[in-house]
Motif scaffolding. Structure first.
Motif, PDB file in Angstrom:
ATOM      1  N   LYS A 121       0.833  -1.209   0.000  1.00 31.70           N
ATOM      2  CA  LYS A 121       0.000   0.000   0.000  1.00 31.70           C
ATOM      3  C   LYS A 121       0.863   1.252   0.000  1.00 31.70           C
ATOM      4  CE  LYS A 121      -3.828   2.213   2.485  1.00 31.70           C
ATOM      5  NZ  LYS A 121      -4.760   2.114   3.649  1.00 31.70           N
ATOM      6  N   TYR A 124       2.697   1.668  -3.397  1.00 35.87           N
ATOM      7  CA  TYR A 124       1.806   2.276  -4.395  1.00 35.87           C
ATOM      8  C   TYR A 124       1.660   3.775  -4.162  1.00 35.87           C
ATOM      9  CZ  TYR A 124      -2.509   3.396  -6.880  1.00 35.87           C
ATOM     10  OH  TYR A 124      -3.448   3.984  -7.695  1.00 35.87           O
ATOM     11  N   CYS A 145       1.258  -2.519  -9.448  1.00 39.64           N
ATOM     12  CA  CYS A 145       0.589  -2.592  -8.141  1.00 39.64           C
ATOM     13  C   CYS A 145      -0.908  -2.790  -8.332  1.00 39.64           C
ATOM     14  CB  CYS A 145       0.846  -1.322  -7.332  1.00 39.64           C
ATOM     15  SG  CYS A 145       2.524  -1.153  -6.682  1.00 39.64           S
ATOM     16  N   LEU A 146      -1.500  -2.011  -9.218  1.00 38.30           N
ATOM     17  CA  LEU A 146      -2.948  -2.059  -9.437  1.00 38.30           C
ATOM     18  C   LEU A 146      -3.391  -3.359 -10.095  1.00 38.30           C
ATOM     19  CD1 LEU A 146      -3.455   1.607 -10.662  1.00 38.30           C
ATOM     20  CD2 LEU A 146      -4.373   0.626  -8.548  1.00 38.30           C
ATOM     21  N   ASN A 150      -1.697  -4.980  -5.312  1.00 43.07           N
ATOM     22  CA  ASN A 150      -2.591  -4.381  -4.329  1.00 43.07           C
ATOM     23  C   ASN A 150      -3.744  -5.325  -3.990  1.00 43.07           C
ATOM     24  OD1 ASN A 150      -0.972  -2.166  -4.541  1.00 43.07           O
ATOM     25  ND2 ASN A 150      -2.566  -0.755  -5.242  1.00 43.07           N
ATOM     26  N   LYS A 151      -4.202  -5.277  -2.745  1.00 45.98           N
ATOM     27  CA  LYS A 151      -5.360  -6.078  -2.364  1.00 45.98           C
ATOM     28  C   LYS A 151      -6.581  -5.638  -3.166  1.00 45.98           C
ATOM     29  CE  LYS A 151      -3.989  -7.299   2.347  1.00 45.98           C
ATOM     30  NZ  LYS A 151      -4.332  -7.206   3.794  1.00 45.98           N
ATOM     31  N   LYS A 152      -6.694  -4.321  -3.352  1.00 50.33           N
ATOM     32  CA  LYS A 152      -7.791  -3.765  -4.127  1.00 50.33           C
ATOM     33  C   LYS A 152      -7.280  -3.458  -5.529  1.00 50.33           C
ATOM     34  CE  LYS A 152     -11.440  -0.280  -3.916  1.00 50.33           C
ATOM     35  NZ  LYS A 152     -11.980   0.889  -3.158  1.00 50.33           N
ATOM     36  N   LYS A 153      -7.630  -4.318  -6.477  1.00 51.54           N
ATOM     37  CA  LYS A 153      -7.157  -4.153  -7.848  1.00 51.54           C
ATOM     38  C   LYS A 153      -7.987  -3.090  -8.586  1.00 51.54           C
ATOM     39  CE  LYS A 153      -4.390  -7.820  -7.481  1.00 51.54           C
ATOM     40  NZ  LYS A 153      -4.719  -8.258  -6.105  1.00 51.54           N
ATOM     41  N   ASN A 154      -7.363  -2.479  -9.596  1.00 52.04           N
ATOM     42  CA  ASN A 154      -8.066  -1.547 -10.471  1.00 52.04           C
ATOM     43  C   ASN A 154      -7.509  -1.764 -11.880  1.00 52.04           C
ATOM     44  OD1 ASN A 154      -9.025   0.709 -11.937  1.00 52.04           O
ATOM     45  ND2 ASN A 154      -9.181   1.930 -10.068  1.00 52.04           N
TER      46      ASN A 154
END
Length: 208
Positions: A121, A124, A145-146, A150-154
């Motif tokens: 986190k 990023y 990272c995304l 990252n746990k929350k992908k985008n």
């Protein structure tokens, strides 16, 4: 040595708005020459010069000092000290600098757990700060990272950042897009697009 440092800093200040470029060229040339020749005396002098420059809030000097401690060059290897120097250097990075080495390295240190606890986190966060400087490396690393870390992908934002990195001719971004289209990651498999990005990667000398 202290006198020599002061003389060089004074000369750099007299250059005015080109001070940072003068420092970068002079100190880097001395450092690179000494490293090639294995000249410890000159390496130590470059270390002193960077330390003196850091006192004047020159971000690139903090980056170079961190590398001395990270690799144990003329000082005892100390990853925690390297990390502290990098974080401090991020505070002095100019918004006009499109190569924010401290921000990129701070992200890398957090990503790899160098001198600090591993934290994707925070990695990023620093990579995205570098993106605001227009850094292609920041764009590429933020994208990874995304997409993967990252746990929350985008996915959309990650792919957009990869495209932006290619617009700045960052070679590994071309290679990553080639793999994405070849394997059908996040997009439909597309051999033609994969070959296109691979060709671009080769033209731009990707390491892959």
């Amino acid at each position: 040595n202290n006198t020599a440092c002061n003389e060089l800093i004074h000369k750099a200040q007299s250059v005015g708005k080109n001070r940072s470029n003068w420092l970068r060229i002079t100190f880097n040339d001395l450092y690179n020459f000494a490293k090639r020749k294995g000249a410890k005396k000159e390496l130590y002098l470059s270390y002193l010069l960077y330390r003196k420059s850091a006192q004047q809030k020159y971000a690139r000097a903090y980056y170079k000092l961190a590398k001395f401690y990270e690799n144990g060059i003329v000082v005892k290897k100390d990853l925690k000290q390297a990390f502290k120097l990098i974080i401090k250097g991020t505070k002095f990075e100019s918004k006009y600098d499109d190569d924010p080495a401290c921000l990129i390295t701070a992200g890398y240190y957090f990503e790899m757990g160098i001198g600090t606890k591993q934290n994707n986190k925070m990695a990023y966060k620093y990579y995205m700060k570098a993106v605001k400087h227009g850094s292609s490396v920041g764009m590429y690393n933020s994208a990874l990272c995304l997409l993967y870390k990252n746990k929350k992908k985008n996915i959309k934002k990650g792919l957009d950042l990869l495209i932006k990195a290619t617009e700045q001719k960052y070679p590994d971004a071309f290679a990553e897009l080639s793999v994405i289209y070849k394997e059908g990651k996040f997009v439909n498999k597309d051999k033609e697009m994969s070959d296109y990005w691979l060709n671009e990667a080769m033209n731009n000398k990707s390491w892959r």
